[in-house]
Design a protein around this motif. Structure first.
Motif: not given
Lengths: 228, 228
Positions: A195-211
């Motif tokens: 349910g923590d969409v904000q954190r999911a979004l932040n983590l996915t942004r990290r993923l998109a930067v990394l890969d």
């Protein structure tokens, strides 16, 4: 545990075989080094005056033998791992299977449930009430495996701390086969399901930067942004 | 000689690639050593009290992961030669062919004929009248190749000193792929064809001692003994 005790001795024997292999490799490397130094001295003479060098028919002959010389080195380099690797292959039949490993991982998750243990405590190897013979911490790979197992069973709340701990350790583990992008992929989805969409979004942004080419990163970014 | 000059630079480049490979191998070996030492410390604890060790579920989990751990090491050991070997494979198209090598060997034998040169002198790399840029002696392998080439053309008198010199050097050459039994096999037959049956017999006796299962040694022994 009779079989498990045997495994400890199999590993001990493999380690002493590895020790011999390392000593052999050091000697081989010394030989390659001496060969290289000798050829370098020759090569230095040859390239400082190519015409003069090749004017000597014996040098011309040596130059024509170049293929044989490097093929001999190639064989020498390639056979180097063979002795130990074949010893390892012999022992492989005794190794626990992937099923055994998953069974042991399930046992750890059950223990965690039963005693309501913190993932980080369990990962440190310090378990209350069990003999602490060796402080065998769990590596980033182990934490990722446990997290992924809980994830595959739909237990996102159980998966999240294991994946989070794997991420904080990433690159520290001695085996270091798990990459941050693998962890972020599983962690972001677990967090989204919790349910923590904000954190999911932040983590996915990290993923998109990394890969940037990650198959799910871009799609999830749009999806989570839309969900917000 | 434009192409031959290029070969000298190809070799120079391969040597600097080999230098990088050696430095990498040293680092890899250090990593394997550290891994081994860590696992040895663990193994020591585990085998001094197997029951107690396995009583800790995290240790039991680690034991079940044994296969993965050694598979990771196996991959690490096997991939070690790959970088340099693939670089070598790329360059192989530029290497002289076996035909080139035989051509250069023939040229040496021709030179020997023309100037009536002694095999040992030629092998030492000191040729009268040609610039001595580098004292590139011929290895035991080279002398064996030259002897075998003369032998294959039925020129036993030319073959004999090359094979004899290869035998006296045997095991000294840096490549060391030629064995004394190979040399003795060709040399004894050359000597026999030159009419010295006693010496052929002695050389074959040496061969039979060195390599009792040699396909031709026993048959030739009987034959030479009969001829005496």
């Amino acid at each position: 545990t009779g079989h498990m005790t045997d495994l400890l001795y199999v590993e001990q024997e493999l380690l002493s075989s590895l020790e011999k292999h390392i000593a052999e490799q050091e000697l081989r490397l010394q030989r390659v080094k001496r060969w290289k130094e000798m050829k370098e001295a020759e090569s230095h003479v040859a390239t400082s005056d190519p015409e003069g060098f090749l004017g000597n028919p014996i040098n011309a002959y040596h130059t024509m033998r170049m293929g044989q010389r490097w093929a001999a080195l190639e064989n020498f380099l390639q056979e180097s791992a063979e002795g130990f690797v074949s010893r390892l292959a012999e022992r492989r039949a005794l190794f626990p299977s992937e099923e055994d490993r998953v069974g042991a991982a399930r046992a750890l998750l059950r223990l965690q449930d039963t005693y309501a243990l913190d993932a980080e405590l369990l990962a440190s190897g310090k378990l209350p009430g069990v003999p602490l013979v060796s402080a065998s911490a769990l590596s980033a790979d182990d934490c990722f495996s446990l997290g992924r197992l809980a994830y595959s069973e739909g237990r996102y709340a159980r998966a999240e701390p294991w994946l989070g701990h794997a991420l904080s350790q990433e690159g520290v583990g001695d085996e270091g086969t798990v990459g941050a992008s693998d962890v972020l992929d599983y962690l972001s989805y677990s967090v989204y399901r919790l349910g923590d969409v904000q954190r999911a979004l932040n983590l996915t942004r990290r993923l998109a930067v990394l890969d940037p080419d990650h198959p799910r990163a871009q799609a999830n970014l749009h999806y989570f942004e839309y969900e917000m």
